[in-house]
Write an enzyme that holds these catalytic residues in place. Structure first.
Site, PDB file in Angstrom:
ATOM      1  N   SER A 257       0.847  -1.191   0.000  1.00 54.11           N
ATOM      2  CA  SER A 257       0.000   0.000   0.000  1.00 54.11           C
ATOM      3  C   SER A 257       0.881   1.240   0.000  1.00 54.11           C
ATOM      4  CB  SER A 257      -0.861  -0.006   1.252  1.00 54.11           C
ATOM      5  OG  SER A 257      -0.009  -0.018   2.381  1.00 54.11           O
ATOM      6  N   LYS A 258       0.227   2.361  -0.135  1.00 57.28           N
ATOM      7  CA  LYS A 258       0.964   3.637  -0.205  1.00 57.28           C
ATOM      8  C   LYS A 258       1.757   3.914   1.066  1.00 57.28           C
ATOM      9  CE  LYS A 258      -2.180   5.816  -3.391  1.00 57.28           C
ATOM     10  NZ  LYS A 258      -3.571   5.623  -3.054  1.00 57.28           N
ATOM     11  N   ARG A 259       1.381   3.229   2.144  1.00 59.29           N
ATOM     12  CA  ARG A 259       2.069   3.409   3.433  1.00 59.29           C
ATOM     13  C   ARG A 259       3.595   3.283   3.289  1.00 59.29           C
ATOM     14  NH1 ARG A 259       3.083  -0.728   7.217  1.00 59.29           N
ATOM     15  NH2 ARG A 259       1.725  -2.263   6.249  1.00 59.29           N
ATOM     16  N   GLY A 261       5.428   3.950   0.550  1.00 55.15           N
ATOM     17  CA  GLY A 261       5.908   4.633  -0.658  1.00 55.15           C
ATOM     18  C   GLY A 261       4.921   4.414  -1.785  1.00 55.15           C
TER      19      GLY A 261
END
Ligand code: GLU
Length: 479
Positions: A257-259, A261
């Protein structure tokens, strides 16, 4: 050819934004299989969910794939014998096939209002049942159906799912997979706006486009029995399905996930990862060559790619490994190639500066976007606290000593030749501690204790700017 059939694979993203890095991995396997067997790789745009449509994403998807050096044989931009390759341009085709399915008694009109469906769900949930359509409209008589149609009552068209039947299929990665049809809802095939759902459109298209292998994410695994029912109802042969593992966050926790990067394929290129390094990383993220070999060109990968070597276990998106692979590819480049890449990431640098920086930095960067960070001091005056000039490890240097170092260095730089050797002599002559001296010097020039090899970078900074920076450092300590 596999089993006398030309291999045809496809990537079928929805235009909901940028190309996801996981989609690029799937695409790479699609691409490799098609190329390996001299088949075709197709790009199809699955845009039936108009609510999620993001304007311009089709072009961006194609552009990103191209930026990775990959191409397709058929697609919305170049056409092909099985077009159109955009699903909303194929509505007439779906209409024809849904009629066939209704006529054969494998699909039915559902006139239930949203309100009824919502209530049904609430009641089923309250009695701990899995929410599922109750086939209310399957019981309608022909006359009732016709009356509703004449009265223009809004409807969807649903798939008839037989009761308590086991559907078995062989997933190319996971082996035998079984589903009981009691777990499957009567899937909506055509929505009330007349547009098909993904399930219906994808099956019709994969058949008409003669797709032989479907690689897709494991999130589609539970949809596959519905698709297989459709293949059976139409009397079509189903393609080979290979449901790929999901990519996990670098910490191994949860789906990538965007967590941790960006997850956009494009962003990795913007961050200065080389396309060939990214592809090499993605090759190994779900596929195992069966040897110790780590580095593969696209050609080598195509040659060695084999579905039976695809992983069953979800891989971690290990950014350290990516950095390692990227570093390797960067160091394979010659100076001419590096010069083009360096210029892209350091547009303000002159040709002379680039020439000086390449040998100094090529071993030190893992990705090209490290360049502007490491060379910021060449182009900007970096603000820093004067205390930084005095702190060395856990002690504070005498400011008189530091001022003396800086003044003598400034004088020394009136001659800007043969720096390395002369600077060593200067330190010796003055009996300065080398560690202390270079810390002071680095801070004065770069405003930071962590810098690339500083003396090697000075020719890129130039005499005038070097003197100016030393001047600023001296004035910080003397004013
Ligand atoms: N449109 C689907 C997606 O974006 C494609 C799934 C498939 O490959 O069948 O994931």
């Amino acid at each position: 050819m596999i089993d006398n059939k030309t291999v045809r694979t496809r990537i079928a993203p929805s235009p909901t934004g940028e190309l996801h890095i996981g989609t690029l991995r799937t695409l790479l396997y699609d691409y490799a299989l098609a190329r390996k067997y001299n088949g075709q790789f197709i790009f199809r745009l699955e845009d039936t969910d108009q609510k999620r449509y993001v304007t311009g994403s089709e072009k961006r998807l194609l552009k990103t794939i191209n930026a990775y050096g990959l191409n397709w044989d058929e697609g919305p931009d170049i056409g092909g014998p099985f077009g159109p390759y955009v699903q909303t341009e194929r509505l007439e085709i779906y209409n024809k096939y849904i009629k066939e399915l209704i006529d054969k008694g494998f699909a039915y009109y559902c006139f239930c209002s949203q309100e009824r469906l919502d209530n049904l769900r609430v009641t089923q949930k309250a009695s701990q049942k899995i929410p599922r359509y109750d086939q209310h409209c399957l019981k309608l008589s022909k006359d009732e159906i016709q009356k509703n149609l004449d009265n223009k009552v809004s409807y969807t068209i649903r798939l008839i799912v037989p009761k308590n039947e086991t559907i078995i299929f062989e997933d190319a990665i996971r082996g035998k997979i079984k589903f009981n049809t009691n777990e499957i809802d009567d899937q909506v095939l055509i929505k009330s706006n007349g547009i098909p759902t993904y399930h219906f459109a994808a099956v019709v298209d994969d058949h008409l486009m003669k797709i032989t292998h479907v690689f897709r994410g494991e999130e589609w695994l539970t949809s596959t029995p519905k698709h297989l029912l459709l293949y059976r109802y139409f009397g079509w042969e189903a393609p080979i399905f290979a449901h790929l593992t999901v990519l996990l966050n670098p910490d191994g926790k949860g789906k990538m996930s965007k967590r941790s990067g960006s997850t956009h394929a494009k962003t990795f290129l913007e961050e200065g990862y080389l396309p060939e390094a990214m592809l090499n990383f993605l090759m190994l993220l779900g596929w195992n060559p069966g040897t110790e070999k780590e580095f593969f060109t696209l050609e080598e990968f195509i040659k060695e790619f084999d579905i039976s070597h695809l992983h069953k276990k979800s891989p971690i998106f290990d950014r350290k490994k990516l950095d390692y692979i990227n570093g390797y590819y960067l160091r394979q480049k010659n100076d001419e190639e590096l010069s083009v890449l360096f210029k892209k990431f350091l547009p303000q640098a002159s040709d002379d500066q680039i020439k000086i920086l390449i040998p100094v930095l090529k071993e030190r960067i893992v990705k090209l976007s490290d360049l502007p960070i490491q060379t910021k001091f060449l182009f900007e005056n970096i603000e820093y606290e004067k205390s930084l000039l005095l702190e060395y490890k856990d002690k504070i240097l005498d400011s008189k000593l530091v001022i003396d170092m800086l003044r003598k260095t400034k004088e020394f730089f009136n001659d800007f030749s043969n720096l390395q050797e002369r600077l060593t002599n200067l330190i010796k002559e003055n009996n300065w501690n080398i560690g202390e001296y270079f810390m002071v010097f680095r801070v004065a020039i770069c405003g930071s204790k962590f810098t690339p090899p500083i003396v090697d970078c000075l020719p890129a900074l130039g005499q005038e700017k070097t003197l100016k920076k030393l001047e600023i450092a001296i004035s910080k300590l003397t004013n």
